[in-house]
Design an enzyme around this catalytic site. Structure first.
Site, PDB file in Angstrom:
ATOM      1  N   GLU A   1      37.141  37.077  39.969  1.00 16.51           N
ATOM      2  CA  GLU A   1      38.380  37.581  39.393  1.00 16.51           C
ATOM      3  C   GLU A   1      39.057  38.560  40.343  1.00 16.51           C
ATOM      4  O   GLU A   1      38.456  39.512  40.833  1.00 16.51           O
ATOM      5  CB  GLU A   1      38.129  38.265  38.049  1.00 16.51           C
ATOM      6  CG  GLU A   1      39.418  38.684  37.377  1.00 16.51           C
ATOM      7  CD  GLU A   1      39.248  39.140  35.948  1.00 16.51           C
ATOM      8  OE1 GLU A   1      40.272  39.233  35.238  1.00 16.51           O
ATOM      9  OE2 GLU A   1      38.099  39.405  35.537  1.00 16.51           O
TER      10      GLU A   1
ATOM     11  N   GLU B   1      43.469  37.127  27.192  1.00 17.37           N
ATOM     12  CA  GLU B   1      42.559  38.273  27.161  1.00 17.37           C
ATOM     13  C   GLU B   1      43.330  39.539  26.753  1.00 17.37           C
ATOM     14  O   GLU B   1      43.427  40.488  27.525  1.00 17.37           O
ATOM     15  CB  GLU B   1      41.895  38.462  28.531  1.00 17.37           C
ATOM     16  CG  GLU B   1      40.751  39.448  28.520  1.00 17.37           C
ATOM     17  CD  GLU B   1      40.307  39.842  29.923  1.00 17.37           C
ATOM     18  OE1 GLU B   1      39.112  40.096  30.101  1.00 17.37           O
ATOM     19  OE2 GLU B   1      41.158  39.912  30.836  1.00 17.37           O
TER      20      GLU B   1
END
Length: 312
Positions: free
Chosen positions: A174, A268
Site C-alpha cells: 500500500e 475504507e
C-alpha cells in the site's frame, strides 16, 4: 445465513488485476467502517455485507493468529455460503517490522508473516494489503531512514513472496501518505519497489485517500501503476464513504478503464471516534452525523451503488 446468490470469487480463478471478457471489478468494504477496534465478529459482517450487496469483505489480519481451527473454518464456510470474497489488510506492529534496522525484529516479522499467511489461506484469502514492507502507525518521534528502510523492506518482502505465492496469496504494497509512512508515498515509488522485488505475486496497492494527499494527478497515479495494480481502496478525502466528498470519481473511473483494471475495489471509510481504530486513524470528531447502525448500513449501500456506477 443470507440467501444471496453466489458471486464470482477468488476461488473461481480471480487472482488480482485481470482483463478480458466476462471479468468485472469486485466491490467491497472494510469491516472497520462499523467498528472501533481492529477485530470484530467477521461472521456477522460477512452476512451483513452480503445483504447489502457487496462482493467483498476486507478483514483485519491483526488477530487471525489467535483464532483456532474451528473459528477459521467457520469464517471460511460463512463467506462461501454467502458468496463473499474475503481479502485481508494489516499494518504490522513495530515489533514485526520487515524493514527494521534490528535483525531480530526483521526475523520476528518474517515469522509473523509466515504464520499469518498460513492462517489467512485457511480462510480462502488470496490477497493481503497494507504497509507490509514496514510498520503502522509509524513513529515519527525518532529519525527515519527512508533509503535503508526501503532496501530492507524489499529484502523482507522478497523473502516471504514465494511462501505467499505457494499459498495462492498476492502481497499488495500500500502506498501511504507522508503522515502514515515514509517508504512508499507515490504510485511511482510503489511501482519501483514492486519491480525491484521482482515477484509476480507482489503488487501495488493504491488508496484514493492517500493519493488525494500525495499525487499530482490521481488518474495519472493509477495509470502509473497500470498492470501492477493489485488492489484499490476507496474513500473520500474526508474519510467518509465514496460520494460524500470531493474526490474526482469520474477521473478515477476513466483511469481504471484505461488500464483494464478488474480487480478488487474496497471502500475504507472511517467515520467513528473512539477505540484503537479512532485513535490510530485520528478520527477526532463524529463523521457519521450521529448515524446508528441501520443508517450506516444505508450509507454503505448508497456508496456501493455510487461506486459501481462511477468506476464500472
Amino acid at each position: 445465513m443470507a440467501s444471496n446468490p453466489p458471486r464470482p470469487g477468488l476461488n473461481d480463478g480471480f487472482t488480482g488485476n485481470t482483463t478480458g471478457k466476462g471479468k468485472r471489478m469486485k466491490h467491497g468494504i472494510y469491516y472497520a467502517f462499523w467498528e472501533n477496534e481492529w477485530n470484530g465478529d467477521f461472521l456477522y459482517y460477512i452476512e451483513k455485507v452480503a445483504k447489502l450487496g457487496f462482493d467483498v469483505l476486507e478483514i483485519a489480519a491483526h488477530h487471525i493468529n489467535s483464532y483456532n481451527a474451528q473459528q477459521l473454518a467457520a469464517i471460511r464456510q460463512c463467506a462461501k455460503d454467502n458468496g463473499i470474497i474475503l481479502t485481508a489488510g494489516i499494518g504490522p506492529t513495530k515489533e514485526k517490522n520487515l524493514s527494521s534496522a534490528d535483525a531480530a525484529v526483521r526475523k520476528a516479522g518474517d515469522a509473523f508473516f509466515r504464520e499469518t499467511l498460513t492462517n489467512i489461506a485457511k480462510l480462502d484469502v488470496h490477497l493481503i494489503g497494507g504497509a507490509l514492507y514496514s510498520y503502522w502507525p509509524i513513529d515519527y518521534s525518532k529519525p527515519v531512514d527512508k533509503i535503508g528502510d526501503r532496501a530492507r523492506g524489499i529484502e523482507g518482502i522478497a523473502g516471504i513472496a514465494d511462501f505467499a505465492n505457494d499459498l495462492g496469496i498476492n502481497l499488495c504494497m500500500e502506498v501511504l501518505n507522508r503522515f502514515e509512512n515514509h517508504v512508499l508515498n507515490t504510485a511511482a515509488e510503489g511501482v519501483a519497489f514492486v519491480k525491484e522485488v521482482g515477484k509476480p505475486n507482489v503488487k501495488v496497492m493504491l488508496d484514493t485517500f492517500h493519493m488525494n494527499i500525495e499525487e499530482d494527478s490521481i488518474g495519472g497515479a493509477i495509470r502509473t501503476a497500470g498492470s501492477l495494480l493489485g488492489h484499490l481502496h476507496t474513500g473520500e478525502c474526508n474519510r467518509r464513504v465514496p460520494g460524500k466528498g470531493r474526490t474526482p470519481w469520474r477521473e478515477i473511473g476513466e483511469a481504471l478503464r484505461d488500464i483494464g483494471y478488474n480487480g478488487t475495489v474496497v471502500m475504507e471509510p472511517f467515520i467513528k471516534m473512539g477505540g484503537t481504530v479512532g485513535s490510530d486513524i485520528k478520527v477526532w470528531r463524529d463523521l457519521s452525523e450521529g448515524a446508528n447502525e441501520a443508517e450506516m448500513d444505508k450509507q454503505a449501500q448508497d456508496a456501493l451503488v455510487f461506486q459501481r456506477y462511477m468506476l464500472g
